[in-house]
Scaffold this active site. Structure first.
Site, PDB file in Angstrom:
ATOM      1  N   CYS A  80       0.628  -1.445  -0.141  1.00 60.72           N
ATOM      2  CA  CYS A  80       0.208  -0.489  -0.314  1.00 60.72           C
ATOM      3  C   CYS A  80       0.992   1.279  -0.264  1.00 60.72           C
ATOM      4  O   CYS A  80       0.400   2.214  -0.346  1.00 60.72           O
ATOM      5  CB  CYS A  80      -0.894  -0.032   1.342  1.00 60.72           C
ATOM      6  SG  CYS A  80      -2.245  -1.303   1.268  1.00 60.72           S
ATOM      7  N   HIS A 106      -3.487   7.478   3.358  1.00 61.81           N
ATOM      8  CA  HIS A 106      -3.641   6.392   2.563  1.00 61.81           C
ATOM      9  C   HIS A 106      -5.025   6.440   3.588  1.00 61.81           C
ATOM     10  O   HIS A 106      -5.445   5.916   4.143  1.00 61.81           O
ATOM     11  CB  HIS A 106      -2.470   5.320   3.641  1.00 61.81           C
ATOM     12  CG  HIS A 106      -3.122   3.452   2.514  1.00 61.81           C
ATOM     13  ND1 HIS A 106      -3.726   3.379   1.718  1.00 61.81           N
ATOM     14  CD2 HIS A 106      -3.579   2.699   3.279  1.00 61.81           C
ATOM     15  CE1 HIS A 106      -4.076   2.128   1.268  1.00 61.81           C
ATOM     16  NE2 HIS A 106      -3.977   1.631   2.372  1.00 61.81           N
ATOM     17  N   ASN A 139     -10.089   0.446  -0.433  1.00 60.54           N
ATOM     18  CA  ASN A 139      -8.876   0.054  -0.119  1.00 60.54           C
ATOM     19  C   ASN A 139      -8.030   0.181  -1.741  1.00 60.54           C
ATOM     20  O   ASN A 139      -7.658  -1.251  -2.163  1.00 60.54           O
ATOM     21  CB  ASN A 139      -8.123  -0.256   1.198  1.00 60.54           C
ATOM     22  CG  ASN A 139      -6.108  -0.342   1.122  1.00 60.54           C
ATOM     23  OD1 ASN A 139      -5.742   0.036   0.597  1.00 60.54           O
ATOM     24  ND2 ASN A 139      -6.279  -0.892   2.317  1.00 60.54           N
TER      25      ASN A 139
HETATM   26  N1  ACO Z   1     -19.258  -8.590   7.968  1.00 65.16           N
HETATM   27  C1  ACO Z   1     -19.657  -9.215   9.100  1.00 65.16           C
HETATM   28  N2  ACO Z   1     -19.198  -8.766   9.823  1.00 65.16           N
HETATM   29  C2  ACO Z   1     -17.540  -9.353   9.987  1.00 65.16           C
HETATM   30  C3  ACO Z   1     -16.661  -8.985   8.827  1.00 65.16           C
HETATM   31  C4  ACO Z   1     -17.513  -8.531   7.831  1.00 65.16           C
HETATM   32  N3  ACO Z   1     -16.975  -7.993   6.078  1.00 65.16           N
HETATM   33  N4  ACO Z   1     -14.937  -9.629   8.782  1.00 65.16           N
HETATM   34  C5  ACO Z   1     -15.695  -9.634  10.038  1.00 65.16           C
HETATM   35  N5  ACO Z   1     -16.536  -9.472  10.917  1.00 65.16           N
HETATM   36  C6  ACO Z   1     -16.582 -10.104  11.815  1.00 65.16           C
HETATM   37  C7  ACO Z   1     -15.529 -11.114  12.929  1.00 65.16           C
HETATM   38  O1  ACO Z   1     -15.845 -12.087  12.518  1.00 65.16           O
HETATM   39  C8  ACO Z   1     -15.802 -10.588  14.022  1.00 65.16           C
HETATM   40  O2  ACO Z   1     -16.623 -12.164  14.446  1.00 65.16           O
HETATM   41  P1  ACO Z   1     -16.006 -12.443  15.821  1.00 65.16           P
HETATM   42  O3  ACO Z   1     -16.238 -11.234  17.488  1.00 65.16           O
HETATM   43  O4  ACO Z   1     -18.355 -13.292  16.255  1.00 65.16           O
HETATM   44  O5  ACO Z   1     -14.950 -13.194  16.381  1.00 65.16           O
HETATM   45  C9  ACO Z   1     -15.899  -9.183  14.224  1.00 65.16           C
HETATM   46  O6  ACO Z   1     -16.867  -9.275  13.049  1.00 65.16           O
HETATM   47  C10 ACO Z   1     -15.277  -9.010  14.353  1.00 65.16           C
HETATM   48  O7  ACO Z   1     -13.696  -8.125  14.392  1.00 65.16           O
HETATM   49  P2  ACO Z   1     -12.691  -8.035  14.018  1.00 65.16           P
HETATM   50  O8  ACO Z   1     -11.570  -8.246  13.294  1.00 65.16           O
HETATM   51  O9  ACO Z   1     -12.506  -7.949  15.574  1.00 65.16           O
HETATM   52  O10 ACO Z   1     -13.508  -6.409  13.634  1.00 65.16           O
HETATM   53  P3  ACO Z   1     -12.537  -4.774  13.898  1.00 65.16           P
HETATM   54  O11 ACO Z   1     -13.769  -3.918  14.047  1.00 65.16           O
HETATM   55  O12 ACO Z   1     -10.475  -4.601  13.952  1.00 65.16           O
HETATM   56  O13 ACO Z   1     -12.566  -4.410  11.805  1.00 65.16           O
HETATM   57  C11 ACO Z   1     -10.832  -4.202  10.415  1.00 65.16           C
HETATM   58  C12 ACO Z   1     -12.041  -5.395  11.494  1.00 65.16           C
HETATM   59  C13 ACO Z   1     -11.853  -3.386   9.431  1.00 65.16           C
HETATM   60  C14 ACO Z   1     -10.305  -5.365   9.092  1.00 65.16           C
HETATM   61  C15 ACO Z   1      -9.954  -3.721  11.103  1.00 65.16           C
HETATM   62  O14 ACO Z   1      -9.336  -4.381  11.574  1.00 65.16           O
HETATM   63  C16 ACO Z   1      -8.939  -2.871   9.595  1.00 65.16           C
HETATM   64  O15 ACO Z   1      -9.572  -2.213   9.268  1.00 65.16           O
HETATM   65  N6  ACO Z   1      -8.212  -3.394  10.248  1.00 65.16           N
HETATM   66  C17 ACO Z   1      -6.758  -2.893   9.227  1.00 65.16           C
HETATM   67  C18 ACO Z   1      -6.971  -3.176   7.576  1.00 65.16           C
HETATM   68  C19 ACO Z   1      -6.373  -2.952   6.812  1.00 65.16           C
HETATM   69  O16 ACO Z   1      -6.771  -2.124   6.422  1.00 65.16           O
HETATM   70  N7  ACO Z   1      -6.110  -3.476   6.436  1.00 65.16           N
HETATM   71  C20 ACO Z   1      -5.553  -3.259   4.909  1.00 65.16           C
HETATM   72  C21 ACO Z   1      -4.013  -3.338   4.212  1.00 65.16           C
HETATM   73  S1  ACO Z   1      -3.101  -2.467   5.073  1.00 65.16           S
HETATM   74  C22 ACO Z   1      -3.238  -1.046   5.471  1.00 65.16           C
HETATM   75  O17 ACO Z   1      -3.862  -0.771   3.915  1.00 65.16           O
HETATM   76  C23 ACO Z   1      -3.586  -0.261   6.716  1.00 65.16           C
END
Ligand code: ACO
Length: 322
Positions: free
Chosen positions: A113, A249, A279
Site C-alpha cells: 500500500c 492512505h 482501499n
Molecule cells: N462483515 C461482518 N462481520 C465481519 C466481517 C464482515 N465483512 N468481517 C469480519 N467480521 C466479524 C469477525 O468475524 C468478528 O466476529 P467475532 O467477533 O464473532 O469473531 C467481528 O466481525 C469483529 O472482527 P474484528 O476483526 O475484530 O473487527 P475490527 O473492528 O477489527 O474490524 C477490520 C476489522 C475492518 C478489518 C479492521 O481491523 C481493519 O480495518 N484493520 C486494518 C486492516 C487494513 O486496513 N488492511 C488493509 C491493508 S493495510 C492498510 O492498508 C492499512
C-alpha cells in the site's frame, strides 16, 4: 536548491461500482458493519481484461495533459504497484511505451500500500540530485484480482484504481521531505504467499488471496502513522498548525481519524475517498490527491502531508508544498 514540484495530477477508476449492498449478496456481511468498521460504502472493480497498466496509463495521460508536458520530455517513469500486469517487463515499461516516452528509465516499485509513496520518494531524490528534470510517478492497482469474494474479512476492504503526478525540477519549493520505512518482521500479518519463486499455486491455502490479521494491522498502523507524521513534520522543520491538508492512505476511516487527531487537524482538513474507492493500495493516495485538486480544495502554495502504510510492513510519507 532544486525541488521536485508537482505540476499536475491525474487519476482513473474502473467503471463498475460494487456497493456494500452488492457484497451482502455474496457473503454474510452488512452495509452497517462495513460502514461502521471501515467507512467504506462502495468500491470500483476492474472489468475483465482491464489491467493495472490500463488504469495507470489513463491517469498518466490526464496528469501529462494538465501539466502541459509531452511524454517525450520525461526522464523517468515509475509506478508503485503490487499487482503488475505481467511479471516482466515492469508495468512502468509497458506504460512508457504506450505513452511514447521510450528511452527514459522506467521501473515498478513494490511496497504494497505504500507503493506510490515509495515511488514518489525515489523520484524526488532523482530530481533533487539533478539526474531527472521531469518525472511521471504513478500508483495503481487491481487488487480485487487477488481478493477471495467468499471471504468476508477481506473482500469488503479493497478496490481498484490509479493516480499519477508529474514532477518537475524547480527552484521553488515542492516536495519538502520524504520519509520511507519498512519492517519485514511483520511479514506474516499482511501478505499474499504465492509468487514466482515459491510457485504460483498454494493449494493448501486455497490459491491466490490476501491474508490479513486485521485487528493487529489496525493497531500497528495507528501507532506507526502517529510516529511517521511526527517524523515528517520534523524532517520538514514544520509544525502541525502549518498543515493545510492531510492526504492519508485510504484503508480505514478510523485509522484516518486517529492520524488527524494526532495532528490536531479537523476532518475538514482531511481528504477522504475511502467511502467511494475503498482501499486501492498504491492507488489510494494519488487518487485522493487528484480528487482534491480537481474539486478545487487543494490550492497552489498549500502544505500537504501525504502518508501510507501497508504490507511488509512498509510506511512512508511526503511533505509537499503544492
Ligand atoms: N462483515 C461482518 N462481520 C465481519 C466481517 C464482515 N465483512 N468481517 C469480519 N467480521 C466479524 C469477525 O468475524 C468478528 O466476529 P467475532 O467477533 O464473532 O469473531 C467481528 O466481525 C469483529 O472482527 P474484528 O476483526 O475484530 O473487527 P475490527 O473492528 O477489527 O474490524 C477490520 C476489522 C475492518 C478489518 C479492521 O481491523 C481493519 O480495518 N484493520 C486494518 C486492516 C487494513 O486496513 N488492511 C488493509 C491493508 S493495510 C492498510 O492498508 C492499512
Amino acid at each position: 536548491m532544486t525541488y521536485a514540484r508537482i505540476l499536475a495530477t491525474g487519476s482513473a477508476l474502473p467503471e463498475r461500482v460494487v456497493t456494500n449492498a452488492d457484497l451482502e449478496k455474496l457473503v454474510d456481511t452488512s452495509d452497517e458493519w462495513i460502514r461502521s468498521r471501515t467507512g467504506i460504502r462502495e468500491r470500483r472493480v476492474a472489468a475483465d481484461g482491464e489491467t493495472t497498466g490500463d488504469l495507470a496509463y489513463r491517469a498518466a495521460l490526464q496528469a501529462l495533459q494538465d501539466a502541459g508536458v509531452k511524454a517525450s520530455e520525461l526522464d523517468m517513469v515509475v509506478l508503485g504497484t503490487t499487482t503488475p500486469d505481467i511479471i516482466f517487463p515492469a508495468t512502468a515499461c509497458l506504460i512508457q511505451d504506450r505513452l511514447g516516452a521510450n528511452g527514459c528509465m522506467a521501473f515498478d516499485v513494490n511496497a504494497a500500500c505504500s507503493g506510490f509513496m515509495y515511488a514518489l520518494g525515489v523520484a524526488n531524490n532523482f530530481v533533487r540530485t539533478g539526474q531527472v528534470k521531469k518525472a511521471l510517478v504513478m500508483g495503481a492497482e487491481t487488487l480485487t484480482r487477488m481478493v477471495d469474494w467468499s471471504e468476508r474479512e477481506t473482500c469488503v476492504l479493497f478496490g481498484d484504481g490509479a493516480g499519477a503526478v508529474v514532477l518537475e525540477a524547480s527552484d521553488e519549493p515542492g516536495i519538502l521531505a520524504t520519509c520511507l520505512h519498512a519492517d519485514g518482521g511483520y511479514k506474516d500479518l499482511l501478505y499474499n504467499p504465492v509468487g514466482v519463486s515459491v510457485g504460483f499455486s498454494d493449494e493448501k491455502n486455497h490459491g491466490v488471496r490476501i491474508r490479513m490479521s486485521g485487528r493487529e494491522v489496525f493497531k500497528i498502523a495507528v501507532k506507526t502513522l502517529d510516529a511517521l507524521v511526527d517524523e515528517t513534520l520534523q524532517a520538514a522543520n514544520m509544525h502541525a498548525d502549518q498543515l493545510d491538508w492531510l492526504i492519508p492512505h485510504q484503508a480505514n476511516l478510523r485509522i484516518i481519524e486517529a492520524t488527524a487527531k494526532r495532528l490536531g487537524m479537523s476532518m475538514e482538513q482531511v481528504i477522504v475517498t475511502v467511502d467511494k474507492h475503498a482501499n486501492t493500495s498504491s492507488g489510494s493516495v494519488p487518487l485522493a490527491l487528484d480528487a482534491a485538486v480537481r474539486s478545487g480544495r487543494i490550492k497552489r502554495g498549500q502544505n500537504l502531508l501525504l502518508e501510507a502504510f501497508g504490507g511488509g510492513f512498509t510506511w512512508a510519507s511526503a511533505m509537499v508544498r503544492y
